[in-house]
Write a protein that holds these residues in place. Structure first.
Motif, PDB file in Angstrom:
ATOM      1  N   HIS A 179       0.827  -1.209   0.000  1.00 29.86           N
ATOM      2  CA  HIS A 179       0.000   0.000   0.000  1.00 29.86           C
ATOM      3  C   HIS A 179       0.863   1.262   0.000  1.00 29.86           C
ATOM      4  CE1 HIS A 179      -2.733  -3.122   1.488  1.00 29.86           C
ATOM      5  NE2 HIS A 179      -3.735  -2.364   1.104  1.00 29.86           N
ATOM      6  N   CYS A 180       2.173   1.120   0.195  1.00 29.43           N
ATOM      7  CA  CYS A 180       3.092   2.269   0.154  1.00 29.43           C
ATOM      8  C   CYS A 180       3.543   2.485  -1.292  1.00 29.43           C
ATOM      9  CB  CYS A 180       4.323   1.983   1.021  1.00 29.43           C
ATOM     10  SG  CYS A 180       3.946   1.663   2.757  1.00 29.43           S
ATOM     11  N   LYS A 181       4.357   3.528  -1.500  1.00 31.55           N
ATOM     12  CA  LYS A 181       4.925   3.749  -2.820  1.00 31.55           C
ATOM     13  C   LYS A 181       6.018   2.702  -3.021  1.00 31.55           C
ATOM     14  CE  LYS A 181       7.483   7.203  -5.376  1.00 31.55           C
ATOM     15  NZ  LYS A 181       8.604   8.055  -5.051  1.00 31.55           N
ATOM     16  N   TRP A 182       6.032   2.023  -4.160  1.00 29.43           N
ATOM     17  CA  TRP A 182       7.083   1.039  -4.402  1.00 29.43           C
ATOM     18  C   TRP A 182       7.585   1.103  -5.835  1.00 29.43           C
ATOM     19  CZ3 TRP A 182       5.586  -2.503  -8.085  1.00 29.43           C
ATOM     20  CH2 TRP A 182       4.208  -2.737  -8.226  1.00 29.43           C
ATOM     21  N   ILE A 183       8.841   0.742  -6.005  1.00 28.24           N
ATOM     22  CA  ILE A 183       9.478   0.723  -7.323  1.00 28.24           C
ATOM     23  C   ILE A 183      10.193  -0.621  -7.439  1.00 28.24           C
ATOM     24  CG2 ILE A 183      11.126   1.871  -8.848  1.00 28.24           C
ATOM     25  CD1 ILE A 183      10.947   4.301  -6.950  1.00 28.24           C
ATOM     26  N   TYR A 184      10.021  -1.274  -8.574  1.00 31.02           N
ATOM     27  CA  TYR A 184      10.625  -2.585  -8.779  1.00 31.02           C
ATOM     28  C   TYR A 184      11.701  -2.526  -9.853  1.00 31.02           C
ATOM     29  CZ  TYR A 184      10.853  -7.620  -9.784  1.00 31.02           C
ATOM     30  OH  TYR A 184      11.261  -8.909  -9.978  1.00 31.02           O
ATOM     31  N   ASN A 185      12.887  -3.036  -9.523  1.00 31.77           N
ATOM     32  CA  ASN A 185      13.995  -3.182 -10.477  1.00 31.77           C
ATOM     33  C   ASN A 185      14.366  -1.900 -11.223  1.00 31.77           C
ATOM     34  OD1 ASN A 185      14.800  -5.719  -9.918  1.00 31.77           O
ATOM     35  ND2 ASN A 185      13.859  -6.696 -11.695  1.00 31.77           N
ATOM     36  N   LYS A 186      14.396  -0.772 -10.504  1.00 29.37           N
ATOM     37  CA  LYS A 186      14.954   0.459 -11.081  1.00 29.37           C
ATOM     38  C   LYS A 186      16.317   0.658 -10.407  1.00 29.37           C
ATOM     39  CE  LYS A 186      11.421   2.371 -13.492  1.00 29.37           C
ATOM     40  NZ  LYS A 186      10.595   1.196 -13.646  1.00 29.37           N
ATOM     41  N   SER A 187      17.365   0.758 -11.199  1.00 28.84           N
ATOM     42  CA  SER A 187      18.706   0.740 -10.616  1.00 28.84           C
ATOM     43  C   SER A 187      19.052   2.010  -9.837  1.00 28.84           C
ATOM     44  CB  SER A 187      19.750   0.516 -11.704  1.00 28.84           C
ATOM     45  OG  SER A 187      19.648   1.525 -12.680  1.00 28.84           O
ATOM     46  N   ALA A 188      18.619   3.168 -10.344  1.00 25.91           N
ATOM     47  CA  ALA A 188      19.085   4.420  -9.730  1.00 25.91           C
ATOM     48  C   ALA A 188      18.831   4.519  -8.221  1.00 25.91           C
ATOM     49  CB  ALA A 188      18.494   5.616 -10.457  1.00 25.91           C
ATOM     50  N   PRO A 189      17.563   4.352  -7.737  1.00 24.29           N
ATOM     51  CA  PRO A 189      17.356   4.540  -6.300  1.00 24.29           C
ATOM     52  C   PRO A 189      18.027   3.459  -5.458  1.00 24.29           C
ATOM     53  CG  PRO A 189      15.276   3.972  -7.404  1.00 24.29           C
ATOM     54  CD  PRO A 189      16.319   4.066  -8.457  1.00 24.29           C
ATOM     55  N   CYS A 190      18.369   2.318  -6.070  1.00 27.65           N
ATOM     56  CA  CYS A 190      18.984   1.224  -5.324  1.00 27.65           C
ATOM     57  C   CYS A 190      20.496   1.207  -5.468  1.00 27.65           C
ATOM     58  CB  CYS A 190      18.421  -0.121  -5.788  1.00 27.65           C
ATOM     59  SG  CYS A 190      16.732  -0.409  -5.222  1.00 27.65           S
ATOM     60  N   HIS A 191      21.046   2.156  -6.241  1.00 26.94           N
ATOM     61  CA  HIS A 191      22.485   2.177  -6.484  1.00 26.94           C
ATOM     62  C   HIS A 191      23.230   2.299  -5.158  1.00 26.94           C
ATOM     63  CE1 HIS A 191      26.138   2.655  -8.659  1.00 26.94           C
ATOM     64  NE2 HIS A 191      26.365   3.849  -8.167  1.00 26.94           N
ATOM     65  N   GLN A 192      24.199   1.435  -4.941  1.00 23.75           N
ATOM     66  CA  GLN A 192      25.006   1.419  -3.721  1.00 23.75           C
ATOM     67  C   GLN A 192      24.210   1.097  -2.457  1.00 23.75           C
ATOM     68  OE1 GLN A 192      27.116   5.231  -3.851  1.00 23.75           O
ATOM     69  NE2 GLN A 192      28.891   4.170  -4.701  1.00 23.75           N
ATOM     70  N   SER A 193      22.997   0.601  -2.631  1.00 30.58           N
ATOM     71  CA  SER A 193      22.232   0.210  -1.445  1.00 30.58           C
ATOM     72  C   SER A 193      22.658  -1.188  -1.021  1.00 30.58           C
ATOM     73  CB  SER A 193      20.733   0.185  -1.746  1.00 30.58           C
ATOM     74  OG  SER A 193      20.424  -0.958  -2.532  1.00 30.58           O
ATOM     75  N   ARG A 194      22.277  -1.558   0.200  1.00 29.63           N
ATOM     76  CA  ARG A 194      22.414  -2.937   0.641  1.00 29.63           C
ATOM     77  C   ARG A 194      21.005  -3.507   0.798  1.00 29.63           C
ATOM     78  NH1 ARG A 194      26.103  -4.301   5.271  1.00 29.63           N
ATOM     79  NH2 ARG A 194      26.342  -6.223   4.075  1.00 29.63           N
ATOM     80  N   ALA A 195      20.912  -4.776   1.108  1.00 31.98           N
ATOM     81  CA  ALA A 195      19.599  -5.409   1.278  1.00 31.98           C
ATOM     82  C   ALA A 195      19.089  -5.124   2.695  1.00 31.98           C
ATOM     83  CB  ALA A 195      19.704  -6.913   1.043  1.00 31.98           C
ATOM     84  N   ALA A 196      17.849  -4.654   2.749  1.00 29.32           N
ATOM     85  CA  ALA A 196      17.262  -4.283   4.042  1.00 29.32           C
ATOM     86  C   ALA A 196      16.978  -5.520   4.886  1.00 29.32           C
ATOM     87  CB  ALA A 196      15.973  -3.516   3.809  1.00 29.32           C
ATOM     88  N   GLY A 197      17.070  -5.335   6.181  1.00 28.04           N
ATOM     89  CA  GLY A 197      16.706  -6.398   7.113  1.00 28.04           C
ATOM     90  C   GLY A 197      15.940  -5.787   8.285  1.00 28.04           C
ATOM     91  N   VAL A 198      15.352  -6.635   9.091  1.00 32.06           N
ATOM     92  CA  VAL A 198      14.659  -6.138  10.281  1.00 32.06           C
ATOM     93  C   VAL A 198      14.625  -7.241  11.336  1.00 32.06           C
ATOM     94  CG1 VAL A 198      12.335  -6.794   9.507  1.00 32.06           C
ATOM     95  CG2 VAL A 198      12.602  -4.927  11.136  1.00 32.06           C
ATOM     96  N   ILE A 199      14.755  -6.819  12.568  1.00 33.68           N
ATOM     97  CA  ILE A 199      14.520  -7.722  13.704  1.00 33.68           C
ATOM     98  C   ILE A 199      13.310  -7.158  14.442  1.00 33.68           C
ATOM     99  CG2 ILE A 199      15.444  -8.667  15.847  1.00 33.68           C
ATOM    100  CD1 ILE A 199      18.280  -8.205  14.580  1.00 33.68           C
ATOM    101  N   CYS A 200      12.205  -7.895  14.398  1.00 27.83           N
ATOM    102  CA  CYS A 200      10.995  -7.467  15.099  1.00 27.83           C
ATOM    103  C   CYS A 200      10.992  -8.085  16.490  1.00 27.83           C
ATOM    104  CB  CYS A 200       9.753  -7.936  14.336  1.00 27.83           C
ATOM    105  SG  CYS A 200       9.759  -7.642  12.552  1.00 27.83           S
ATOM    106  N   ASN A 201      10.204  -7.506  17.392  1.00 29.22           N
ATOM    107  CA  ASN A 201      10.194  -8.035  18.770  1.00 29.22           C
ATOM    108  C   ASN A 201       9.373  -9.309  18.906  1.00 29.22           C
ATOM    109  OD1 ASN A 201       7.540  -7.157  18.864  1.00 29.22           O
ATOM    110  ND2 ASN A 201       7.912  -5.506  20.339  1.00 29.22           N
ATOM    111  N   GLY A 202       8.658  -9.680  17.823  1.00 29.28           N
ATOM    112  CA  GLY A 202       7.969 -10.969  17.808  1.00 29.28           C
ATOM    113  C   GLY A 202       6.721 -11.040  18.674  1.00 29.28           C
ATOM    114  N   MET A 203       6.285  -9.931  19.246  1.00 29.37           N
ATOM    115  CA  MET A 203       5.112  -9.947  20.124  1.00 29.37           C
ATOM    116  C   MET A 203       3.857  -9.651  19.335  1.00 29.37           C
ATOM    117  SD  MET A 203       6.590 -10.736  22.801  1.00 29.37           S
ATOM    118  CE  MET A 203       5.430 -10.551  24.121  1.00 29.37           C
TER     119      MET A 203
END
Length: 203
Positions: A179-203
């Motif tokens: 439901h947010c703004k998303w872009i798929y496979n466009k190189s410019a905004p992802c240039h030099q990025s790393r892969a996102a991760g998350v640790i949730c509290n699991g509650m």
């Protein structure tokens, strides 16, 4: 007439609901198939149908059952253009649903459980990573909530090792990242990025 999908994890998956005379109702699954589902996906700009679901796969709806024995040929512009029966012998346990190609599904991989790890999204038939260039507290909160994992504690970064890359930008809390703004496979905004991760509290 309006059409929507309800009960899914993104706007392109769920129970088929139609509006008639200002009230929302459902469609019975008698004869429900991919040709019918394709019309729904195309009408909602959700690509094409991956699955036609029956037996209230996305939960039982409410209100009237507005169509039964829907038999689209697949080329119709709207679901209500397809031949169907208005009289029905159905209950809401027979509500029809669809999963369209633009549906997004998420998982966290490589963590200690399903509520921690690298963010991966299944989209258009393949798993992709998410660029961390716009991966902030809001995006992480949306994902933890969607996965039933509570709130984000940390946002570690990983290497991109999957073929596709997705970028999300959420301005506020949403039902899911789709439901947010998303872009798929466009190189410019992802240039030099790393892969996102998350640790949730699991509650």
């Amino acid at each position: 007439h309006r059409l929507r999908l309800a009960g899914g994890k993104s706007p392109c998956e769920g129970r088929v609901e139609m509006e008639q005379a200002g009230k929302w109702g459902t469609v019975c699954d008698d004869g429900w198939d991919l040709a019918d589902a394709n019309v729904v996906c195309r009408q909602l700009r959700c690509g094409w149908a991956l699955h036609a679901r029956d037996r209230a796969a996305f939960g039982r709806g409410a209100g009237s059952i507005l169509r039964d024995d829907v038999s689209c040929r697949g080329h119709e512009e709207h679901l209500w253009d397809c031949p169907a029966v208005r009289e029905h012998d159905c209950s809401h346990k027979e509500d029809a649903g669809v999963v369209c190609s633009e549906h997004q599904q998420w998982r966290l991989s490589g963590g200690r459980d399903g509520c921690a790890g690298r963010v991966e999204v299944f989209f258009r038939g393949t798993w992709s990573t998410v660029c961390d260039s716009t991966w902030y507290e809001t995006e992480a909160s949306v994902l933890c909530h969607t996965l039933g994992c509570g709130l984000p504690l940390e946002r570690p970064s990983f290497n991109h090792t999957l073929p596709g890359k997705m970028l999300y930008e959420c301005t506020r809390l949403q039902p899911s990242l789709a439901h947010c703004k998303w872009i798929y496979n466009k190189s410019a905004p992802c240039h030099q990025s790393r892969a996102a991760g998350v640790i949730c509290n699991g509650m």
